[in-house]
Enzyme design. Structure first.
Site, PDB file in Angstrom:
ATOM      1  N   THR A 161       0.812  -1.407   0.082  1.00  0.00           N
ATOM      2  CA  THR A 161      -0.031   0.028   0.057  1.00  0.00           C
ATOM      3  C   THR A 161       0.941   1.248   0.083  1.00  0.00           C
ATOM      4  O   THR A 161       0.538   2.193  -0.821  1.00  0.00           O
ATOM      5  CB  THR A 161      -0.738  -0.212   1.202  1.00  0.00           C
ATOM      6  N   TRP A 208       2.677   1.639  -3.188  1.00  0.00           N
ATOM      7  CA  TRP A 208       1.865   2.180  -4.158  1.00  0.00           C
ATOM      8  C   TRP A 208       1.724   3.557  -4.542  1.00  0.00           C
ATOM      9  O   TRP A 208       1.620   3.948  -5.772  1.00  0.00           O
ATOM     10  CB  TRP A 208       0.328   1.410  -4.190  1.00  0.00           C
ATOM     11  N   HIS A 209       1.740   4.313  -3.417  1.00  0.00           N
ATOM     12  CA  HIS A 209       1.536   5.718  -3.594  1.00  0.00           C
ATOM     13  C   HIS A 209       2.534   6.401  -4.291  1.00  0.00           C
ATOM     14  O   HIS A 209       2.452   7.676  -4.512  1.00  0.00           O
ATOM     15  CB  HIS A 209       1.301   6.312  -2.260  1.00  0.00           C
ATOM     16  N   GLY A 210       3.815   5.987  -4.464  1.00  0.00           N
ATOM     17  CA  GLY A 210       4.794   6.502  -5.140  1.00  0.00           C
ATOM     18  C   GLY A 210       6.191   5.762  -5.163  1.00  0.00           C
ATOM     19  O   GLY A 210       6.339   5.035  -4.156  1.00  0.00           O
TER      20      GLY A 210
END
Lengths: 465, 371
Positions: A316, A319-321
């Site tokens: 998670t 995934w954000h960057g």
């Protein structure tokens, strides 16, 4: 293209709506597909090819999975699913994480992997997750195979949710793609929802975001200024992200779709576990359904369960960057969530409501600092100031001024992130609401247009996703 | 929501989008924004090359934002909304006390500043005539007591001190004089320039430095030429609720011959050009606005002065004209030739480099001083 631009609002959207409603029913998916491809091509040009390739590959894999299943060959069906995942994760890895890994290795003195300077195609994190879910859903018989390439292409490219989610699973949308009804009621609900989202983005997120930039860039940050900064970032990202989701859901309704909700007032959560049931719901459920549960979820040994939790939150985070601070941010939540599940949850539950919320807010604010500051040196300094280490003053005149300058906007932002306004509106007599809706709509559209036209400050936060 | 209302709301929304789209597209495009004093984005050019490079998309987005119907009104609505939401500034302009709009000054780019100051120093080495250097603080510095506490704006006093030290030569204490008169209307409330009165006090400082006689009250004849001047800061802030400024002159034009040069050709000019009072940019009333070279010849007995300058000098020149026989104004944004050669060719006696501080910090043309 971004929703909050005059070009989208006053050129693209009216033209697409017109074409869509002029087209006969069976042509509408095709109109949407072309409109969405144009939307993506506008911003990403040649990278549209990747999206088209992804569409073709997953369409084919869906057909293969279906055929193997019908033939009773589950092994081959599983292989087709695996092949689809390898393709999707492969392009996601290459375009998003290659350079991060390569530069990481180089800093360790290993230079056999070149840094390529790849530009991240917008929305790739969203559409690869959506297409991956499709083959899995077909395999699990949660969704029927889509034999129409145009319909499938519409699902992958659907412009309302293309670049910033929500992440829509095929099983939620499959039937609507084949058949949906467009009514004035749904359209009007979409209009109101879209305008709320636009206002969240333009009037609140962009506005408060400037305060975060000021605090982040301040050379003489005080403790108060640092907290004011993360508070403003937490409001900016909430209104930005949930504003995009509202706009997507609203636009979806205008074209006859019902997307699932993505946010449920996350900042009134009374535990970290609760927060993650309310924040970016489409992502958490995706990881739950396609990673956590397949790994065994919590129906296994404690050690395995902790491992599963760790993997889900590491994924998670990253995934954000493609930056290590996002991984740290994910693991930060892994620690809190694990602690809550093991012992902290019981303790926190005994606290009065106000303290429970305070506990959540403080953890969230620190979390947002980790999220917002990609450079570890800067992050360390910022956190040190937040907690009064390193001799930072408690207060500085700049923070005092900015607090005065942004006071009203911050109050609106804080109240706006609770269900208060929506509850009040619901309590009004229907006669009042009948008047209020068109008045608020026109006021909202006018103010949004004013901020759109006057504002040069319109950052796009999701270029890392 | 009742069905009837749904139809209403759907209609309202489509009407708004459709009207905005059609009016923007059908109304004749404007080339220039008077309010913002800038050229608007021209229509994007469609070609395979501009599309594949993304140029077309960028241009189209800028075009659509520049040409939205009623653009000026939207900008003003945003300013009002900001003000009503309790904001103390908009677009880098503070809504300050006494109905004043003050442009805030940002931290400058150090390397550009270093280049600029060494260029001014370089002029001393390249010429034999005396060179004096003056920096004009902005209204935000002189009227800092009208600003809310803690507002981020440059410490202009510290910067002027530092730049004067680095210059090393003879400097003009404009800051001190303006400070001493800060109770008077020495700056416009809606424009970044000083008023004629502010220029008058500055003229005294310059005349003293040049060892010329100070101005005498009886030489000056105050006259109001406009009562509805809305300047650049007003435009930037979009703050249409602020009172307009008054514009005055103090020196009559008789006996002064101005040679302007707006388009590369010499032409007879004038200290005051009343035609500009009918336009938005009324400050161009002084000398007719920006020009590379402007020469003023007078009947006064005095030196030939070269003024390397920005637009602050437009309203200052009439006062200097009372004491100098010739004044040559060079604006390096438009005059692109060697300054030392100009001094040589025109028998200049004295040179003054005079800039508004915020202009000086950002200027990119000062290198011409030592070419």
């Amino acid at each position: 293209m971004v929703f909050s631009t005059p070009l989208f609002l006053f050129a693209y959207l009216p033209v697409v709506l017109l074409l869509y409603y002029l087209a006969p029913l069976k042509w509408r998916n095709f109109v949407l597909l072309l409109a969405s491809l144009f939307f993506y091509f506008w911003g990403e040009r040649i990278y549209t090819v990747i999206m088209l390739a992804s569409t073709l590959v997953d369409y084919t894999h869906g057909m293969l999975v279906d055929r193997f299943k019908r033939a009773g060959n589950m092994k081959k069906a599983r292989m087709a699913v695996a092949s689809s995942m390898i393709f999707n994760l492969g392009i996601l890895f290459f375009f998003k994480y290659w350079d991060l890994i390569a530069s990481g290795l180089q800093s360790l003195g290993l230079s056999f992997v070149p840094v390529l300077g790849i530009h991240l195609p917008i929305g790739i994190s969203f559409y690869t997750f959506q297409t991956m879910s499709y083959t899995v859903d077909v395999y699990r018989a949660d969704a029927k195979v889509q034999k129409n390439l145009i319909t499938f292409g519409t699902f992958v490219t659907l412009f309302p949710q293309l670049i910033a989610g929500p992440i829509i699973k095929y099983k939620e949308l499959g039937e609507q793609l084949d058949q949906r009804t467009c009514t004035a009621d749904r359209f009007a609900a979409g209009v109101l929802r879209f305008t709320v989202g636009l206002a969240k983005k333009l009037l609140l997120a962009n506005n408060i975001g400037q305060l975060w930039d000021i605090c982040k860039g301040s050379s003489s940050l005080s403790v108060a200024g640092a907290w004011l900064g993360v508070l403003s970032f937490s409001l900016q990202i909430y209104f930005d992200f949930s504003g995009y989701s509202d706009m997507a859901i609203g636009l979806g309704k205008m074209f006859g779709f019902e997307f699932s909700e993505n946010f449920r007032y996350p900042y009134v959560a009374d535990s970290i576990t609760d927060f993650w049931r309310r924040w970016h719901i489409s992502l958490s459920t995706w990881f739950r359904e396609y990673l956590y549960i397949p790994l065994g979820g919590n129906r296994c040994s404690k050690a395995k369960w902790i491992r599963n939790l760790f993997l889900v939150w590491a994924a998670t985070g990253i995934w954000h960057g493609a930056s290590w601070n996002y991984l740290l941010w994910g693991l930060y939540y892994f620690v809190w969530l694990l602690a809550e599940k093991l012992f902290l949850g019981k303790l926190v539950n005994k606290l009065p409501g106000l303290f429970r919320r305070l506990y959540v807010i403080v953890i969230l604010l620190v979390g947002w600092a980790i999220f917002a500051l990609e450079d570890f040196g800067q992050l360390g300094r910022y956190l040190a100031v937040m907690f009064g280490l390193g001799g930072a003053p408690l207060f500085d005149p700049l923070a005092g001024y900015e607090l005065r300058n942004y006071l009203a906007v911050l109050i609106v932002g804080i109240l706006g992130s609770t269900p208060l306004a929506a509850d009040l509106f619901r309590k009004l007599p229907e006669g009042c609401r009948t008047w209020a809706r068109p008045v608020l709509l026109v006021l909202g559209l006018a103010l949004c247009t004013a901020y759109l036209v006057a504002g040069t400050y319109n950052p796009f936060l999701y270029f890392r996703f | 929501m009742k069905h009837k209302q749904s139809v209403w709301i759907t209609g309202l929304f489509c009407l708004f989008l459709g009207a905005m789209a059609l009016l923007t597209l059908l109304l004749p495009p404007k080339k220039f924004s008077e309010l913002e004093n800038r050229n608007l984005e021209p229509a994007p050019k469609l070609s395979a090359q501009s599309v594949s490079s993304g140029r077309f998309m960028k241009d189209a987005e800028n075009w659509s934002s520049d040409h939205v119907v009623l653009r000026d009104r939207w900008v003003q609505l945003k300013a009002l909304a900001e003000r009503l939401s309790g904001k103390l500034e908009n677009n880098g302009v503070c809504f300050a006390g006494e109905d004043t709009l003050l442009r805030l000054v940002e931290e400058p780019d150090e390397t550009q500043v270093e280049k600029n100051i060494s260029a001014v120093r370089g002029l001393i080495d390249k010429t034999d005539i005396p060179v004096r250097f003056g920096l004009i603080p902005t209204a935000a510095s002189i009227w800092a007591d009208r600003l809310p506490a803690g507002i981020p704006t440059l410490d202009e006093t510290a910067w002027i001190d530092r730049l004067y030290r680095e210059f090393g030569g003879s400097t003009l204490d404009l800051q001190g004089t303006l400070d001493a008169h800060k109770a008077e209307p020495i700056f416009y409330r809606t424009d970044h320039h000083w008023t004629t009165l502010g220029a008058r006090y500055a003229a005294d400082v310059i005349l003293e430095a040049l060892e010329l006689d100070p101005l005498r009250e009886e030489e000056l004849q105050p006259r109001t030429v406009s009562e509805d001047f809305y300047g650049t800061v007003y435009s930037r802030a979009g703050a249409w609720w602020v009172k307009p400024d008054e514009m005055t002159t103090m020196v009559p034009e008789e006996g002064i011959e101005v040679t302007s040069n707006f388009t590369g050709k010499e032409e007879p000019g004038s200290l005051y050009v009343p035609a500009h009072l009918a336009e938005k940019n009324k400050y161009a009333f002084f000398l007719g606005g920006n020009q590379p070279v402007c020469v003023i010849r007078t009947q006064a007995k005095g030196p030939k002065l070269l003024l390397i300058r920005d637009s602050y000098s437009d309203s200052l020149v009439p006062f200097l004209a009372l004491r100098c026989s010739e004044i040559h104004l060079l604006d390096l944004r438009y005059y692109r030739l060697s300054v030392p050669e100009y001094i040589e060719d025109h028998d200049i006696d004295q040179a003054v480099v005079l800039y508004g501080l915020s202009m000086f910090l950002e200027d990119r043309n000062l290198y011409l001083l030592r070419r």
